[in-house]
Motif scaffolding. Sequence first.
Motif, short mmCIF file in Angstrom:
data_model
loop_
_atom_site.label_atom_id
_atom_site.label_comp_id
_atom_site.label_asym_id
_atom_site.label_seq_id
_atom_site.Cartn_x
_atom_site.Cartn_y
_atom_site.Cartn_z
N ASN A 61 0.82 -1.21 0.00
CA ASN A 61 0.00 0.00 0.00
C ASN A 61 0.86 1.26 0.00
N ASN A 62 1.97 1.23 0.72
CA ASN A 62 2.86 2.38 0.74
C ASN A 62 3.45 2.63 -0.64
N LYS A 63 3.86 1.59 -1.33
CA LYS A 63 4.41 1.74 -2.68
C LYS A 63 3.35 2.28 -3.64
N ILE A 64 2.13 1.78 -3.52
CA ILE A 64 1.04 2.25 -4.39
C ILE A 64 0.73 3.71 -4.08
N ARG A 65 0.82 4.10 -2.84
CA ARG A 65 0.61 5.50 -2.47
C ARG A 65 1.65 6.38 -3.17
N ILE A 66 2.90 5.92 -3.20
CA ILE A 66 3.96 6.66 -3.90
C ILE A 66 3.67 6.70 -5.40
N VAL A 67 3.26 5.57 -5.96
CA VAL A 67 2.93 5.49 -7.39
C VAL A 67 1.83 6.51 -7.72
N LEU A 68 0.80 6.55 -6.91
CA LEU A 68 -0.30 7.49 -7.16
C LEU A 68 0.18 8.93 -7.06
N ARG A 69 0.99 9.22 -6.07
CA ARG A 69 1.51 10.58 -5.92
C ARG A 69 2.34 10.98 -7.14
N GLU A 70 3.18 10.08 -7.61
CA GLU A 70 4.01 10.36 -8.78
C GLU A 70 3.18 10.45 -10.06
N ALA A 71 2.13 9.65 -10.16
CA ALA A 71 1.23 9.72 -11.32
C ALA A 71 0.51 11.06 -11.34
N ARG A 72 0.10 11.52 -10.17
CA ARG A 72 -0.55 12.83 -10.09
C ARG A 72 0.41 13.94 -10.49
N GLU A 73 1.66 13.84 -10.05
CA GLU A 73 2.65 14.85 -10.42
C GLU A 73 2.91 14.82 -11.93
N SER A 74 3.01 13.64 -12.50
CA SER A 74 3.21 13.52 -13.94
C SER A 74 2.07 14.17 -14.70
N ASN A 75 0.85 13.94 -14.24
CA ASN A 75 -0.31 14.56 -14.86
C ASN A 75 -0.23 16.08 -14.79
N TYR A 76 0.23 16.59 -13.67
CA TYR A 76 0.40 18.03 -13.51
C TYR A 76 1.34 18.60 -14.57
N TRP A 77 2.52 17.97 -14.74
CA TRP A 77 3.49 18.48 -15.71
C TRP A 77 2.97 18.38 -17.13
N LEU A 78 2.25 17.31 -17.44
CA LEU A 78 1.65 17.20 -18.77
C LEU A 78 0.62 18.30 -19.00
N ARG A 79 -0.20 18.56 -18.00
CA ARG A 79 -1.19 19.65 -18.13
C ARG A 79 -0.52 21.00 -18.30
N LEU A 80 0.60 21.19 -17.61
CA LEU A 80 1.34 22.44 -17.73
C LEU A 80 1.89 22.61 -19.15
N ILE A 81 2.43 21.54 -19.71
CA ILE A 81 2.93 21.60 -21.09
C ILE A 81 1.80 22.01 -22.04
N ALA A 82 0.63 21.43 -21.85
CA ALA A 82 -0.52 21.80 -22.69
C ALA A 82 -0.92 23.26 -22.47
N ALA A 83 -0.92 23.69 -21.22
CA ALA A 83 -1.37 25.04 -20.89
C ALA A 83 -0.45 26.12 -21.45
#
Length: 114
Positions: A61-83
């Motif tokens: 669960n701890n590893k998945i929590r990290i995965v989710l946090r990093e996936a959210r950050e990746s999504n942020y950077w992708l949205r920024l590139i689009a913006a």
Amino acid sequence: MKENSLLGRTFDFSVNIVLFLRTLPYNDELKIIKYQLIKSVTSVGANYEESQGASSKADFNNKIRIVLREARESNYWLRLIAAIGYNSAELNKLLQESKELKNIFGAILLKGKQ
């Protein structure tokens, strides 16, 4: 043994992001964004890979929590590139995959808490 499709999917997501970033121009603002995005997206796959050898449910669960946090950050950077004006069909595909991965890992984390 059934192959884990998320292992392949997270690996492919990292590869596709790196290849996409190679198509963007070089400038100071994108240099920082590219660096941050590569760090977060490769962490998604690496931590998910690591979760497969977790020593306990809590470790998983701890590893998945990290995965989710990093996936959210990746999504942020992708949205920024689009913006900032670098929209493309490839970026839209990557954004869609990013959203789907966030949802998948969020669901895994919720299920693990039950």
